[in-house]
Design a protein around this motif. Sequence first.
Motif, PDB file in Angstrom:
ATOM      1  N   TYR A  62       3.559   3.031 -15.162  1.00  0.00           N
ATOM      2  CA  TYR A  62       3.926   4.212 -15.945  1.00  0.00           C
ATOM      3  C   TYR A  62       4.994   5.078 -15.275  1.00  0.00           C
ATOM      4  CZ  TYR A  62       3.441   8.673 -18.409  1.00  0.00           C
ATOM      5  OH  TYR A  62       3.690   9.813 -19.115  1.00  0.00           O
ATOM      6  N   LEU A  63       4.859   5.332 -13.956  1.00  0.00           N
ATOM      7  CA  LEU A  63       5.700   6.324 -13.296  1.00  0.00           C
ATOM      8  C   LEU A  63       7.174   5.943 -13.333  1.00  0.00           C
ATOM      9  CD1 LEU A  63       6.000   8.883 -11.638  1.00  0.00           C
ATOM     10  CD2 LEU A  63       5.555   7.533  -9.582  1.00  0.00           C
ATOM     11  N   TYR A  64       7.523   4.721 -12.894  1.00  0.00           N
ATOM     12  CA  TYR A  64       8.926   4.318 -12.870  1.00  0.00           C
ATOM     13  C   TYR A  64       9.504   4.230 -14.281  1.00  0.00           C
ATOM     14  CZ  TYR A  64       8.725   3.240  -7.885  1.00  0.00           C
ATOM     15  OH  TYR A  64       8.612   3.327  -6.529  1.00  0.00           O
ATOM     16  N   ALA A  65       8.684   3.761 -15.223  1.00  0.00           N
ATOM     17  CA  ALA A  65       9.154   3.692 -16.609  1.00  0.00           C
ATOM     18  C   ALA A  65       9.445   5.080 -17.162  1.00  0.00           C
ATOM     19  CB  ALA A  65       8.115   2.989 -17.477  1.00  0.00           C
ATOM     20  N   LEU A  66       8.647   6.068 -16.764  1.00  0.00           N
ATOM     21  CA  LEU A  66       8.869   7.438 -17.218  1.00  0.00           C
ATOM     22  C   LEU A  66      10.145   8.024 -16.616  1.00  0.00           C
ATOM     23  CD1 LEU A  66       7.808  10.004 -18.675  1.00  0.00           C
ATOM     24  CD2 LEU A  66       6.574  10.549 -16.555  1.00  0.00           C
ATOM     25  N   VAL A  67      10.410   7.712 -15.342  1.00  0.00           N
ATOM     26  CA  VAL A  67      11.556   8.292 -14.646  1.00  0.00           C
ATOM     27  C   VAL A  67      12.859   7.593 -15.025  1.00  0.00           C
ATOM     28  CG1 VAL A  67      12.584   8.678 -12.366  1.00  0.00           C
ATOM     29  CG2 VAL A  67      10.150   9.104 -12.723  1.00  0.00           C
ATOM     30  N   LEU A  68      12.826   6.275 -15.168  1.00  0.00           N
ATOM     31  CA  LEU A  68      14.053   5.495 -15.314  1.00  0.00           C
ATOM     32  C   LEU A  68      14.482   5.285 -16.759  1.00  0.00           C
ATOM     33  CD1 LEU A  68      13.420   2.781 -12.572  1.00  0.00           C
ATOM     34  CD2 LEU A  68      14.707   4.907 -12.377  1.00  0.00           C
ATOM     35  N   ILE A 119      12.229   8.665  -6.372  1.00  0.00           N
ATOM     36  CA  ILE A 119      13.513   9.364  -6.292  1.00  0.00           C
ATOM     37  C   ILE A 119      14.595   8.465  -5.692  1.00  0.00           C
ATOM     38  CG2 ILE A 119      14.743  11.309  -5.253  1.00  0.00           C
ATOM     39  CD1 ILE A 119      12.250  12.976  -5.598  1.00  0.00           C
ATOM     40  N   PRO A 120      14.355   7.813  -4.541  1.00  0.00           N
ATOM     41  CA  PRO A 120      15.380   6.863  -4.040  1.00  0.00           C
ATOM     42  C   PRO A 120      15.677   5.742  -5.031  1.00  0.00           C
ATOM     43  CG  PRO A 120      13.783   7.353  -2.330  1.00  0.00           C
ATOM     44  CD  PRO A 120      13.253   7.960  -3.581  1.00  0.00           C
ATOM     45  N   LEU A 143       0.803  -1.220   0.000  1.00  0.00           N
ATOM     46  CA  LEU A 143       0.000   0.000   0.000  1.00  0.00           C
ATOM     47  C   LEU A 143       0.836   1.271   0.000  1.00  0.00           C
ATOM     48  CD1 LEU A 143      -2.805  -1.031   2.540  1.00  0.00           C
ATOM     49  CD2 LEU A 143      -2.961  -0.944   0.053  1.00  0.00           C
ATOM     50  N   LEU A 144       2.145   1.159   0.148  1.00  0.00           N
ATOM     51  CA  LEU A 144       3.001   2.343   0.135  1.00  0.00           C
ATOM     52  C   LEU A 144       2.978   2.982  -1.250  1.00  0.00           C
ATOM     53  CD1 LEU A 144       4.982   3.830   2.066  1.00  0.00           C
ATOM     54  CD2 LEU A 144       6.817   2.557   0.957  1.00  0.00           C
ATOM     55  N   PRO A 145       2.660   4.272  -1.358  1.00  0.00           N
ATOM     56  CA  PRO A 145       2.571   4.920  -2.687  1.00  0.00           C
ATOM     57  C   PRO A 145       3.896   4.859  -3.440  1.00  0.00           C
ATOM     58  CG  PRO A 145       1.603   6.311  -0.974  1.00  0.00           C
ATOM     59  CD  PRO A 145       2.306   5.182  -0.264  1.00  0.00           C
ATOM     60  N   THR A 146       3.822   4.507  -4.698  1.00  0.00           N
ATOM     61  CA  THR A 146       5.040   4.413  -5.514  1.00  0.00           C
ATOM     62  C   THR A 146       5.679   5.781  -5.740  1.00  0.00           C
ATOM     63  OG1 THR A 146       3.683   4.526  -7.518  1.00  0.00           O
ATOM     64  CG2 THR A 146       4.233   2.339  -6.691  1.00  0.00           C
ATOM     65  N   VAL A 177      19.357   2.985  -8.889  1.00  0.00           N
ATOM     66  CA  VAL A 177      19.685   2.388 -10.192  1.00  0.00           C
ATOM     67  C   VAL A 177      20.763   3.203 -10.905  1.00  0.00           C
ATOM     68  CG1 VAL A 177      17.404   1.341 -10.424  1.00  0.00           C
ATOM     69  CG2 VAL A 177      17.802   3.624 -11.366  1.00  0.00           C
ATOM     70  N   SER A 178      20.852   4.499 -10.639  1.00  0.00           N
ATOM     71  CA  SER A 178      21.917   5.302 -11.236  1.00  0.00           C
ATOM     72  C   SER A 178      23.275   4.875 -10.714  1.00  0.00           C
ATOM     73  CB  SER A 178      21.685   6.789 -10.946  1.00  0.00           C
ATOM     74  OG  SER A 178      20.496   7.240 -11.563  1.00  0.00           O
ATOM     75  N   LYS A 179      23.349   4.592  -9.409  1.00  0.00           N
ATOM     76  CA  LYS A 179      24.609   4.131  -8.834  1.00  0.00           C
ATOM     77  C   LYS A 179      24.982   2.743  -9.346  1.00  0.00           C
ATOM     78  CE  LYS A 179      24.465   6.900  -4.616  1.00  0.00           C
ATOM     79  NZ  LYS A 179      24.460   6.892  -3.128  1.00  0.00           N
ATOM     80  N   LEU A 180      23.997   1.985  -9.786  1.00  0.00           N
ATOM     81  CA  LEU A 180      24.271   0.676 -10.382  1.00  0.00           C
ATOM     82  C   LEU A 180      24.630   0.783 -11.862  1.00  0.00           C
ATOM     83  CD1 LEU A 180      21.410  -1.451  -8.759  1.00  0.00           C
ATOM     84  CD2 LEU A 180      23.848  -1.522  -8.193  1.00  0.00           C
ATOM     85  N   GLY A 181      24.587   1.986 -12.403  1.00  0.00           N
ATOM     86  CA  GLY A 181      24.910   2.182 -13.806  1.00  0.00           C
ATOM     87  C   GLY A 181      23.804   1.779 -14.750  1.00  0.00           C
ATOM     88  N   LEU A 182      22.555   1.825 -14.268  1.00  0.00           N
ATOM     89  CA  LEU A 182      21.420   1.381 -15.076  1.00  0.00           C
ATOM     90  C   LEU A 182      20.461   2.514 -15.414  1.00  0.00           C
ATOM     91  CD1 LEU A 182      20.587  -2.001 -13.310  1.00  0.00           C
ATOM     92  CD2 LEU A 182      21.746  -1.673 -15.490  1.00  0.00           C
TER      93      LEU A 182
END
Length: 279
Positions: free
Chosen positions: A214-220, A127-128, A119-122, A133-138
């Motif tokens: 949609y949200l994570y795909a848009l950000v990442l 941001i975290p 139930l935690l909002p995505t 994933v940026s630190k993982l080079g992805l």
Amino acid sequence: MKRSTVKKIRKMTIIYAIVFIFTIWTLFPVYWMVKSSFTPNDLMYTPNPGLVPDTWTLSHYKDLFHKTKFMNFVKNSLYVASLVTVISVSISILGSYSMTRLRYRGRIFFSQSIIYTYLLPTAVLFIPMYVAVSKLGLSDNKNALLIVYPTIIVPYCCYMLISYFKAIPKELEEAALIDGCSSLQALFRIIIPIASPGIAVVSTFAFTLAWNEYLYALVLTTSPGQQTVNIGISGFKFSDQAVWGLLMGSSVIASLPAILLYFLAQRFLKSGLAAGGVK
């Protein structure tokens, strides 16, 4: 005709009428989407469009296939959703089995906190997740979604499978252990075959959640070569204008995999496989 029979007929008529109205209410937007995808552009903006267009066209689908990168978006979504489903369901099966059959400290806490994790909002975590994933080079890589999506889907799958595993008689597993099976062997040879309807349901929902996210795909993901189908569809809207033919056609195509999966899963959605297993 008896009064009770008349009342029953009236009641059933009202029920069927309500079901019919809600069915039309639900299916009409889908029909309008399909209808618009075959409507020529010059008829798209008529003041009073009819339920059936005067002329039909396939130009929107031809443009999608030949003039846009939409099919690449579809391939990316199929890749991500399929792998995420396999990863999430595999983790969920092992986690749910341990929380329903094994005894260890913190088991009850983990099983009760799963639903709160789901139930935690995505929007709170993107941001975290992006930093991780940026630190993982992805960054700008669809493989980052293979790491992020299970954090959303696994809690839901575990919550569903825990209830299903609890309904399986323990005697079946105990009989397998007496015959010399280990806990993992009992899981793969006894529990999973019996729980296959529940696993099919969970897999279907897992695929749908990953496909529609949609949200994570848009950000990442930012480049067209890495983006998923939902981001591709949103790309057909520019500022306050939309290319409705491409938008409706792409929406129809994007709806097909989930619909097809639901139809294929129908034959697995059977209950009572464990009935009569314990004598």
